[in-house]
Design an enzyme around this catalytic site. Structure first.
Site, PDB file in Angstrom:
ATOM      1  N   LYS A 166       0.821  -1.215  -0.012  1.00  0.00           N
ATOM      2  CA  LYS A 166      -0.004  -0.090  -0.009  1.00  0.00           C
ATOM      3  C   LYS A 166       1.033   1.307   0.114  1.00  0.00           C
ATOM      4  O   LYS A 166       2.026   1.148   0.511  1.00  0.00           O
ATOM      5  CB  LYS A 166      -0.976  -0.058   1.402  1.00  0.00           C
ATOM      6  CG  LYS A 166      -2.162   0.970   1.108  1.00  0.00           C
ATOM      7  CD  LYS A 166      -3.261   0.323   0.301  1.00  0.00           C
ATOM      8  CE  LYS A 166      -4.624   0.525   0.559  1.00  0.00           C
ATOM      9  NZ  LYS A 166      -5.411  -0.492   0.304  1.00  0.00           N
TER      10      LYS A 166
HETATM   11  N1  GLU Z   1      -7.412  -0.150  -2.929  1.00  0.00           N
HETATM   12  C1  GLU Z   1      -8.257  -1.452  -2.790  1.00  0.00           C
HETATM   13  C2  GLU Z   1      -8.054  -2.128  -1.517  1.00  0.00           C
HETATM   14  O1  GLU Z   1      -7.811  -1.535  -0.501  1.00  0.00           O
HETATM   15  C3  GLU Z   1      -7.717  -2.010  -4.348  1.00  0.00           C
HETATM   16  C4  GLU Z   1      -6.400  -2.638  -4.263  1.00  0.00           C
HETATM   17  C5  GLU Z   1      -6.119  -3.416  -5.763  1.00  0.00           C
HETATM   18  O2  GLU Z   1      -7.051  -3.674  -6.357  1.00  0.00           O
HETATM   19  O3  GLU Z   1      -5.010  -3.514  -5.876  1.00  0.00           O
HETATM   20  O4  GLU Z   1      -8.286  -3.484  -1.547  1.00  0.00           O
END
Ligand code: GLU
Length: 424
Positions: free
Chosen positions: A109
């Protein structure tokens, strides 16, 4: 108002959740050590020229937690609360989420510590492109694949993909499109990826209600956050007859016991940078009354640390469906569980997003173009499968849904480590 309460960090929450699971399943102590830390924490400072000609310095983050099951995967958010601690917590949640969903990914992230409302579109484009350039080879289609998150969208992903691909030779370019997911349809994006997270939230709620013999037609729900997740989850729920009686965002808390039209609210918020304030078809109420509203389902779909020891006792819903990542801290969770409230945990509830991302990644990798009905069908099948896996674990062990989801997620990673051993 939605703000992140800093008394307890999201990292504390995810570590507590993990330790509790590790104790419960007697996780191998060496694997426990590995999973308690994040593999890489990348911090970049980069300059960007603003519209007025001045240069501003920005700080961007990418934390890669674990890649035992495959390339790192997870979103990028643009928000003042972004820092290493938050990115570490959110990266860990991605590892559990992708593992739980049975995807060949690890967890990561990141993002930039900014309030994007303070910047013009062309400034945001330059910030995004320069951030991508600064990240360089720390991301890549088979290494670490970002996606949209809070305050980022398909446009952001298109800029990242274009910048990343521009640094490649012509022959490599076409093989690099899947460096990010959540792209616009015309640029390798997947039909339906925009609604995938909200659809997953809706489907998890529907499956749980079905199990309990509850018809969605009689359900009243409230939503915190009216971004992509809040909007789509509400839309699907309303289509099946449920009633949206309150919405809260960073600017206002709106209440209408007769029901709020999700489309009218969306049209209202569009020209206002997404803010729901000033919508006249609902009454504006004090922010601290939101969690105490009489309803069946509460969907936190904004930021982390929203349901805490300070307000969990107010919650009247019998189901809390976590559209956001980490909306409930450990103390808040205990209060909800003691009161008999079921929490559909983030790593299950919002996993439709990363499942959609996986489909997009496969589509790009295989040079295919999938159709909407095909995507929605596959999403439904996969989300239902994951829900049923967790549901079986809940029944078998007579535990709460988060613990059940963690057991499945952590066990899958443990198995991979046990099979392969630790290098060297
Ligand atoms: N930001 C989204 C999550 O927290 C999607 C992450 C993604 O698709 O890689 O799951």
């Amino acid at each position: 108002m939605i703000e992140t309460k800093n008394k307890q960090s999201m990292f504390d929450t995810v570590i507590k959740q993990f330790d509790q699971t590790a104790d419960l399943i007697g996780l191998n102590p060496n694997i426990r050590k590995i999973l308690r830390i994040t593999n890489n924490e990348i911090i970049v400072h980069f300059p960007v020229k603003m519209d007025n000609g001045e240069v501003e310095i920005f700080t961007g983050y990418r934390v890669q937690h674990n890649n035992a099951l495959g390339p790192y995967k997870g979103g990028l958010r643009y928000h003042p609360t972004v820092d290493v601690d938050a990115a570490k917590a959110l990266a860990m949640w991605m590892t559990w989420k992708t593992s739980l969903a049975g995807l060949p990914y690890g967890g990561a992230k990141g993002g930039i510590k900014i309030d994007p409302r303070n910047y013009s579109l062309s400034e945001l484009e330059r910030i995004t492109r320069r951030f991508t350039y600064a990240l360089g080879e720390n991301i890549g289609p088979e290494h670490d694949i970002p996606a949209p998150d809070v305050n980022t969208n398909a446009q952001t992903m298109a800029w990242i993909a274009d910048t990343y691909m521009s640094t490649k030779s012509t022959s490599e370019r076409s093989q690099s499109q899947h460096v990010v997911t959540g792209k616009p349809i015309g640029s390798g994006g997947l039909e339906g990826r925009d609604r995938a997270t909200g659809y997953g939230v809706f489907l998890n709620i529907k499956l749980l209600c079905n199990q309990r013999g509850r018809n969605l037609r009689n359900q009243k729900f409230i939503v915190q956050g009216f971004g992509n997740v809040g909007y789509w989850a509400s839309k699907f729920l309303i289509e099946e007859g449920a009633t949206l009686i309150a919405v809260q965002d960073a600017h206002a808390t709106l209440f209408n016991p007769q029901g709020i039209s999700v489309e009218d609210l969306f049209e209202h918020s569009k020209p206002r940078n997404g803010s729901i304030a000033g919508f006249t078809a609902a009454e504006e109420i004090p922010a601290d009354e939101f969690f105490g509203l009489d309803c069946d389902i509460l969907i936190p779909a904004a930021l982390g640390n929203q349901i805490t020891e300070e307000n969990a006792f107010q919650v009247r819903a019998s189901i809390v469906a976590e559209g956001a990542n980490g909306p409930t801290n450990a103390e808040g969770e205990q209060i909800l569980l003691d009161r008999g409230i079921t929490i559909i945990p983030d790593i299950l509830c919002n996993s439709g997003g990363v499942i959609g991302s996986y489909f997009e990644w496969l589509q790009n990798r295989n040079g295919e173009l999938w159709q909407m009905d095909e995507v929605m069908e596959k999403l439904e099948k996969k989300i239902t499968q994951v829900f049923m896996n967790v549901s079986r674990e809940v029944e078998k062990r007579e535990i709460d849904w988060r613990t059940a989801a963690y057991i499945i997620a952590v066990t899958r990673i443990e198995t991979a480590y046990t099979q392969r051993g630790i290098f060297p």
